[in-house]
Design an enzyme around this catalytic site. Structure first.
Site, mmCIF file in Angstrom:
data_model
loop_
_atom_site.group_PDB
_atom_site.id
_atom_site.type_symbol
_atom_site.label_atom_id
_atom_site.label_comp_id
_atom_site.label_asym_id
_atom_site.label_seq_id
_atom_site.Cartn_x
_atom_site.Cartn_y
_atom_site.Cartn_z
ATOM 1 N N GLY A 11 52.368 -29.951 57.563
ATOM 2 C CA GLY A 11 51.704 -28.735 57.086
ATOM 3 C C GLY A 11 51.424 -27.718 58.184
ATOM 4 O O GLY A 11 51.784 -27.915 59.349
ATOM 5 N N ASP A 34 53.562 -37.764 56.824
ATOM 6 C CA ASP A 34 53.539 -36.757 55.765
ATOM 7 C C ASP A 34 54.101 -37.396 54.499
ATOM 8 O O ASP A 34 54.829 -38.392 54.565
ATOM 9 C CB ASP A 34 54.397 -35.543 56.163
ATOM 10 N N ARG A 36 56.214 -35.971 52.604
ATOM 11 C CA ARG A 36 57.662 -35.715 52.639
ATOM 12 C C ARG A 36 58.228 -36.247 53.944
ATOM 13 O O ARG A 36 57.593 -36.110 55.000
ATOM 14 C CB ARG A 36 57.939 -34.207 52.567
ATOM 15 N N TYR A 142 39.281 -26.989 44.858
ATOM 16 C CA TYR A 142 39.428 -27.181 46.306
ATOM 17 C C TYR A 142 38.052 -27.285 46.960
ATOM 18 O O TYR A 142 37.785 -28.185 47.756
ATOM 19 C CB TYR A 142 40.202 -25.988 46.867
ATOM 20 N N LYS A 146 36.130 -30.318 48.946
ATOM 21 C CA LYS A 146 35.655 -30.171 50.330
ATOM 22 C C LYS A 146 34.177 -30.559 50.450
ATOM 23 O O LYS A 146 33.785 -31.218 51.413
ATOM 24 C CB LYS A 146 35.901 -28.741 50.838
ATOM 25 N N ILE A 172 43.451 -19.765 58.383
ATOM 26 C CA ILE A 172 44.124 -19.966 59.675
ATOM 27 C C ILE A 172 45.403 -19.132 59.707
ATOM 28 O O ILE A 172 46.245 -19.231 58.808
ATOM 29 C CB ILE A 172 44.478 -21.465 59.901
#
Ligand code: AKB
Length: 320
Positions: A11, A34, A36, A142, A146, A172
């Site tokens: 990511g 990961d 993937r 989300y 968190k 970010i």
């Protein structure tokens, strides 16, 4: 930190954090994992790579044993906008995944880094100079994951002595791996659009202020909080950290200093606007500054110069 496992290595943050930790500790000491398979590129070439699904506790436990891991940077997550489209998946990865990581950490005595987010706040939070300890009633899945994650980390630290630490990241901004499905992604996408087509359609309205940070500072925050002297930490987990706060107009004006013919128009995305309106305009990060010396290097001017320089170079080389 001797042997580190990173989840979500493919990511936006994971890819750069993995390489930085490998450059400090040696490639073989930092395992990139990961969901993937990672089959090429810098992550593949500089150290061990593994396929790991954080919702599979056995898989994580096996990796921790295999590589004698003592620290887990748990970055696998579903970001805020995708989380609204797939709330069940966001819960499964965000909460069940973290639970698995903390359980493995308890059993095999690992420290854990958990990235919380400005998403952990909600509309009833004071949105200006948002304090470290305040109301947290997020309105996105989300955000719910968190806040749950922050509480789980505190619980495992107090109850089981797991050294669980973390920060609340703002948006970010980076020029490596693209972010995927966040509300703050526009602040990355705008740079690529400015360089490549000189035209950007902004999904957030003018006046939508959010905290942001350039990737080198985000990497520094993640490493420094884990290396901080535990005796000086009053919070341990979920530290507010920020470097700058701006709205799309301010960022647009800053980019136009370097690319004067760049044009931006607005097409607000209702899902992203609902989320962004519930997030802080600007957090107070004084606890991080006092407890472990948080001190970001990049402001808006410095970040913008660097982003444009790097992305221009990639464009000229035909890489993007
Ligand atoms: C998102 O927009 O979902 C993330 C975040 C601020 O946590 N970038």
């Amino acid at each position: 930190m001797k042997n580190i496992l990173i989840t979500g290595s493919g990511g936006q943050i994971g890819s750069e954090l993995t390489l930085e930790l490998r450059s400090r500790l040696g490639g073989s000491h930092v395992v990139a994992s990961d969901k993937r398979e990672i089959t090429e590129g810098a992550l593949f070439e500089t150290g061990p790579v593994e396929v790991a699904d954080v919702t599979n506790a056995k898989e994580i436990a096996g990796l921790v044993k295999k590589y004698n891991i003592d620290t887990i940077y748990h970055l696998a997550a579903v970001l805020s906008a995708v989380g609204e489209a797939k709330p069940q998946l966001a819960w499964d990865i965000g909460v069940n995944g973290l639970y698995n990581i903390l359980e493995v950490a308890r059993e095999q005595k690992c420290a854990v880094f958990f990235p919380s987010s400005i998403g952990a706040f909600g509309p009833s939070t004071p949105l200006d100079n948002t304090p470290q300890d305040t109301i947290q009633r997020p309105v996105s899945m989300y955000g719910v994951t968190k806040v749950s994650g922050e509480m789980l980390c505190d619980y495992y630290a107090q109850r089981f002595d797991v050294d669980a630490r973390g920060v609340r990241f703002p948006g970010i901004i980076s020029n490596g791996t693209l972010p995927g499905g966040g509300t703050t992604d526009y602040a990355v996408e705008i740079f690529y659009a400015a360089v490549k087509t000189k035209h950007f359609v902004c999904p957030l309205e003018a006046g939508t202020f959010l905290d942001m940070m350039y990737m080198p500072d985000a990497i520094k925050a993640a490493i420094n909080v884990m290396e901080a002297d535990p005796k000086k930490l009053k919070h341990r987990n979920a530290f507010n950290v920020t470097s700058m706060s701006f709205d799309p107009e301010i960022l647009y004006a800053e980019i136009r200093k370097h690319i004067p013919d760049f044009k931006m128009e607005y097409q607000p995305d209702p899902v992203k606007m609902r989320i962004a309106n519930s997030w802080p305009n600007k957090m107070d990060d004084s606890c991080a500054r006092e407890e472990w010396g948080w001190n970001p290097e990049f402001d808006l001017d410095k970040m913008t110069r660097d982003m444009i320089q790097v992305i221009r170079k990639k464009f000229e080389m035909g890489l993007i």
